[in-house]
Design a protein around this motif. Structure first.
Motif, short mmCIF file in Angstrom:
data_model
loop_
_atom_site.label_atom_id
_atom_site.label_comp_id
_atom_site.label_asym_id
_atom_site.label_seq_id
_atom_site.Cartn_x
_atom_site.Cartn_y
_atom_site.Cartn_z
N GLY A 1 0.63 -1.21 0.05
CA GLY A 1 0.10 0.01 0.07
C GLY A 1 0.78 1.57 -0.17
N GLY A 2 0.27 2.39 -0.44
CA GLY A 2 0.98 3.52 -0.58
C GLY A 2 2.16 3.60 -1.61
N GLY A 3 2.70 4.74 -1.75
CA GLY A 3 3.63 4.86 -2.83
C GLY A 3 5.05 4.44 -2.68
N ASP A 4 5.49 3.64 -1.34
CA ASP A 4 6.86 3.02 -1.18
C ASP A 4 6.70 1.80 -0.87
N ALA A 5 5.79 0.99 -1.39
CA ALA A 5 5.61 -0.39 -0.85
C ALA A 5 6.79 -1.36 -0.96
N GLY A 6 7.18 -1.97 -0.01
CA GLY A 6 8.45 -2.69 -0.37
C GLY A 6 8.80 -3.18 1.19
N TRP A 7 10.17 -3.57 1.31
CA TRP A 7 10.87 -3.90 2.60
C TRP A 7 11.62 -2.65 3.09
N HIS A 8 11.41 -2.16 4.19
CA HIS A 8 12.05 -1.14 4.91
C HIS A 8 12.93 -1.47 6.17
N LEU A 9 14.03 -1.10 5.95
CA LEU A 9 14.97 -1.19 7.51
C LEU A 9 15.34 0.15 7.80
N LYS A 10 14.68 0.72 9.00
CA LYS A 10 15.02 1.92 9.46
C LYS A 10 16.28 1.74 10.62
N LEU A 11 17.51 2.51 10.50
CA LEU A 11 18.51 2.60 11.13
C LEU A 11 18.32 3.79 12.02
N PRO A 12 18.70 3.97 13.15
CA PRO A 12 18.64 5.27 13.91
C PRO A 12 20.17 6.21 13.64
N LEU A 13 20.03 7.34 13.45
CA LEU A 13 21.19 8.26 13.33
C LEU A 13 21.35 9.25 14.15
N GLY A 14 20.44 9.76 14.96
CA GLY A 14 20.26 10.75 15.81
C GLY A 14 18.78 11.21 16.05
N PRO A 15 18.65 12.25 16.82
CA PRO A 15 17.24 12.84 17.46
C PRO A 15 16.47 12.91 16.05
#
Length: 513
Positions: free
Chosen positions: A65-79
């Motif tokens: 769903g939405g415009g960016d369907a796929g696998w997403h890995l989110k890695l924190p970089l800072g605040p």
């Protein structure tokens, strides 16, 4: 092949539970508020059985769903800032191997399985400037969360909530602050959870890395100071793993620095940490540093040789020098990178990370660890200075040649260790440690220039031999070799002056108070 974007966003929730996007008109710099309708997003989040990813501020999901369907890995970089690595949906629901590798340092090889399914009905609008550029995207999500897998309660309740997200596009952080003021006026406050996943699991997210904890106002103990330093660099080591695997600029260099600083601390602070327990960890950090060194040294050497060739007048570049250098660079890069990534995939590397965690959780503290840091730690810095003096003075006295080169290289390593030790105690000792660290860095830098020339000459001799074997002129390689020899000789002449400054007694007296 994965691509990535840097995401700067903030999440908000209504104190009274009301839903919907508040009015966003009248924001300075925003010419239009454009509504884009609604979409339904269906995301399955993956984690280990002990939820190690969410505990480190990391999320891994498969979303449709939405415009960016796929696998997403989110890695924190800072605040408020994360890097999102994206892959297409592909076939099946198993986590792609590329993403599994990027979180291996955090999961330690544990299996990833679905832990939460989030279904969000999203209403989106954009804040646009007078030229039609999107400055920020504001969305309202009506979320429905379902716990999954063996960790879910037998009759897990479906959680529902609404939240507002503001994600920066072409705008500035100041725009986020302005939007936040308007949202606050409408009754919204910052969300208590850093991610939807953390909220669904009821687990606070700890963030990207172990930051150096604040030291006690009354003066930290030696154990406090050393463990804070270790925690900082263990966190950096783990956080840099994914960047190294993705071949991000300067990532190998930074990871190598953290490995070296950790090893230096374990070696230097033996009055605080029992070396009978830490020597084996230090040995493994040396192994890791060696793996990182090959790729990093190749980077430095490649840049040096390319710049030297580019600086020559065209008449002095005889034969296909640039082409041969490019071929050597590509082959060297492929070899060192393959060896490094292979090392990061070994059980030995994961065992090292586990041993570092154990070291923090149950540190082998010596009795001196309970004493004030300002009384205990200066001795470690001074001991490393004496270690440097024992190496650099015989090196300066040695005759020019291979023996002197080797001695200066050993002195360089000792200078680096003294610098790292001073850096570790700087939060406690302040200006005296900072001044000492700067002098050690100057010694290390000069000796590093010398060593880089030694390595470059070795490679130039090999390139010349390869050119001869192929029937190509070797004139340019000899010219570069001679230039490098001159640079090394000039560095050697400067060593006594730089060392004289670093050996001033008052520099050491200030460390001891």
């Amino acid at each position: 092949m994965a691509d990535s974007v840097r995401e700067i966003e903030r999440k908000y929730e209504a104190a009274d539970g009301t839903t919907g996007l508040p009015p966003l008109d009248g924001i300075r710099g925003v010419a239009a508020v454009t509504r884009h309708g609604t979409a339904t997003l269906d995301a399955t989040y993956y984690d280990t059985a002990d939820l190690s990813l969410v505990a480190q501020g990391v999320t891994l999901r498969r979303r449709t769903g939405g415009g960016d369907a796929g696998w997403h890995l989110k890695l924190p970089l800072g605040p408020d800032t994360r890097e999102e690595v994206r892959l297409p949906l592909g076939e099946g629901t198993a986590v792609p191997g590329e993403l599994t590798a990027l979180v291996r340092a955090r999961t330690r090889g544990q299996e990833l399985h679905p832990v939460v399914r989030l279904v969000s009905v999203r209403e989106v609008c954009t804040l646009d400037d007078a030229d039609g550029r999107t400055l920020a995207e504001v969305s309202h999500d009506q979320v429905e969360a379902h716990r999954l897998g063996p960790a879910a309660p037998a009759e897990a309740a479906v959680l529902e909530w609404s939240e507002v997200e503001v994600e920066l596009a072409a705008g500035s952080v100041e725009l986020l602050d302005t939007v936040e003021q308007q949202l606050a006026a409408a009754g919204l406050r910052r969300s208590g959870s850093s991610s939807k996943l953390a909220r669904a699991l009821g687990t606070p997210s700890s963030g990207a890395r172990r930051e150096r904890p604040p030291l006690a106002a009354g003066g930290p103990t030696a154990g406090d100071a050393v463990l804070a330093h270790l925690a900082e660099h263990i966190g950096r080591l783990v956080a840099l793993d994914a960047a190294v695997r993705r071949d991000q600029p300067d990532s190998v260099h930074q990871m190598r620095i953290s490995a070296r600083r950790l090893r230096s601390a374990l070696k230097s602070f033996r009055a605080v940490l029992d070396r009978r327990a830490t020597d084996s960890v230090a040995d493994e950090l040396k192994w890791l540093g060696t793996q990182l060194a090959a790729d990093r040294d190749r980077e430095v050497l490649t840049e040096r040789l390319h710049s030297r060739v580019a600086a020559l007048p065209a008449a002095l570049v005889v034969g296909p020098v640039a082409a041969r250098l490019r071929t050597w660079s590509v082959r060297s890069a492929a070899r060192t990178r393959e060896e490094l990534v292979s090392a990061l995939d070994t059980p030995r590397y994961l065992a090292l990370l586990n041993s570092l965690d154990v070291l923090l959780a149950d540190p082998p503290l010596q009795p001196a660890a309970a004493r004030p840091a300002a009384q205990v730690l200066p001795a470690a810095v001074l001991r490393d200075w004496r270690r440097l003096a024992d190496r650099i003075e015989p090196a300066m006295a040695a005759a020019p040649g291979q023996d002197r080169d080797l001695r200066l290289h050993e002195a360089r390593k000792a200078a680096k260790r003294a610098r790292y030790t001073a850096e570790a105690v700087e939060p406690v000792l302040g200006r005296p440690a900072r001044r000492f660290r700067r002098e050690m860095k100057a010694v290390q830098g000069l000796l590093g220039e010398h060593q880089d020339s030694v390595v470059a000459r070795t490679t130039l001799r090999q390139l010349a031999a390869d050119a001869d074997a192929a029937g190509e002129p070797s004139f340019t390689y000899g010219l570069l070799h001679q230039a490098e020899h001159g640079l090394a000789t000039a560095a050697e002449r400067r060593v006594p002056g730089v060392w004289h400054r670093a050996a001033r007694p008052k520099l050491r007296r200030r460390l001891s108070g």
